[in-house]
Scaffold this motif. Structure first.
Motif, short mmCIF file in Angstrom:
data_model
loop_
_atom_site.label_atom_id
_atom_site.label_comp_id
_atom_site.label_asym_id
_atom_site.label_seq_id
_atom_site.Cartn_x
_atom_site.Cartn_y
_atom_site.Cartn_z
N TYR A 145 -30.72 31.14 40.98
CA TYR A 145 -31.98 31.06 40.24
C TYR A 145 -31.93 32.03 39.07
N GLY A 146 -30.81 31.95 38.35
CA GLY A 146 -30.67 32.79 37.15
C GLY A 146 -31.01 31.98 35.91
N LYS A 147 -30.23 32.18 34.85
CA LYS A 147 -30.52 31.50 33.57
C LYS A 147 -30.54 29.98 33.76
N MET A 148 -29.56 29.46 34.48
CA MET A 148 -29.50 28.01 34.67
C MET A 148 -30.51 27.53 35.70
N GLY A 196 -22.54 23.22 39.59
CA GLY A 196 -22.25 23.56 38.20
C GLY A 196 -21.58 24.91 38.07
N THR A 209 -18.97 27.73 37.89
CA THR A 209 -17.56 27.71 37.48
C THR A 209 -16.84 28.91 38.11
N ALA A 244 -19.05 19.44 37.97
CA ALA A 244 -18.68 19.30 36.56
C ALA A 244 -18.67 20.68 35.94
N SER A 245 -17.65 20.96 35.17
CA SER A 245 -17.60 22.25 34.48
C SER A 245 -18.69 22.32 33.41
N TYR A 247 -22.35 19.95 32.33
CA TYR A 247 -23.19 18.77 32.58
C TYR A 247 -23.81 18.19 31.31
N LYS A 250 -21.32 36.46 31.38
CA LYS A 250 -20.48 35.46 32.05
C LYS A 250 -19.40 36.15 32.89
#
Ligand SMILES: NC(=O)C1=CN([C@@H]2O[C@H](COP(=O)(O)OP(=O)(O)OC[C@H]3O[C@@H](n4cnc5c(N)ncnc54)[C@H](OP(=O)(O)O)[C@@H]3O)[C@@H](O)[C@H]2O)C=CC1
Ligand SMILES: O=C(O)C1=N[C@H](C(=O)O)C[C@H](O)C1
Length: 233
Positions: free
Chosen positions: A8-11, A71, A73, A96-97, A99, A135
């Motif tokens: 539940y971070g940025k994405m 998602g 990676t 998927a690397s 989306y 990242k």
């Protein structure tokens, strides 16, 4: 559709907004501090967490008959293990690397260009990926997919971060710069010219929308799928 957000971070937070706007309900949210949760409350799980927990999160979904869109990676050394577990449990799985629709078109373009460059040995390939400083993995999953696309069709047989120590490895430069959501470049350079293709994400909405569309598509299916299946590319 009832969705579990694993991460539940940025994405995760961007996915929540898009999922709710499309009429879905978030029934489980998992972050670093979550001790216990019931994944079976969800029709589908969407994992955008961190590399070290992705395998555990995905396995938990298969073990509880919940299809999962992954998602995250940086965990791909264990991809085959997850494919095997999915098949053993008759689960549903998409990794998927990237989306976003734009990047998936870019993947197709990358493969098409690689096929055309196949016999043009005067061109050397280099790649660059730029991402925000938080990242955890490098190179990006997207850069690895791009490298695999080039390797499939050309003389190259591997990749390395920064400089290639082997002639047939593609060097991938990984740059970290504040707030960059994700920029990827594939470059073919000869003595006389360069050909460059580039995808620039302006924000995270494209990744998030693609992940929600993948989750909508996956519910009710069994097997291991890709974004090519989802998008019909
Ligand atoms: N495939 C694609 O299209 C895209 C993939 N990504 C990938 O998605 C992943 C997440 O990216 P992003 O959202 O930017 O990263 P963030 O660092 O913003 O978020 C990661 C989240 O994972 C959480 N987390 C930590 N431990 C666990 C755990 N044990 N179980 C579940 N969640 C946990 C963190 O919790 P806490 O906040 O408490 O630390 C945080 O909420 C990365 O691997 C990234 O590369 C990103 C964009 C697009
Ligand atoms: O960590 C990110 O932010 C991103 N990660 C994915 C990757 O590793 O390719 C996708 C996107 O580039 C953003």
């Amino acid at each position: 559709m009832k969705i579990a957000l694993l991460g539940y971070g940025k994405m995760g937070q961007t996915i929540e907004k898009i999922a709710v706007s499309r009429g879905h309900e978030i029934v489980v949210v998992v972050d670093e501090n979550t001790k216990e949760y019931d994944i079976t409350l969800a029709d589908v799980a969407i994992d955008f967490s961190i590399p070290s927990v992705a395998v555990n999160n995905i396995s938990n979904c298969f073990n509880n008959n919940v299809p999962v869109v992954s998602g995250t990676t940086g965990w791909l050394a264990d991809y085959q293990k997850m494919v095997d577990l999915c098949n053993e449990k008759n689960g549903g799985f998409i990794y998927a690397s990237n989306y976003s629709l734009g990047v998936n078109i870019f993947f197709e373009l990358n493969q098409h260009l690689a096929k055309m460059m196949k016999n043009l040995s005067q061109y050397n390939v280099t790649m660059e990926e730029i991402h925000h400083k938080q990242k955890l993995d490098e190179p990006s999953g997207t850069a690895i997919t791009l490298a695999e696309g080039v390797i499939e069709h050309t003389k190259y047989n591997g990749w390395e971060v920064d400089k290639a120590t082997e002639e047939l490895n593609i060097p991938i430069k990984a740059i970290r710069s504040p707030e960059v959501p994700g920029t990827h470049t594939v470059d073919y350079t000869s003595e006389v010219d360069s050909i460059e293709i580039k995808h620039t994400a302006h924000n995270r909405q494209g990744f998030a929308l693609g992940a929600v569309i993948a989750a909508e598509w996956l519910v009710g299916k069994h097997g291991v799928f890709s974004m090519r299946d989802v998008l019909g590319l």
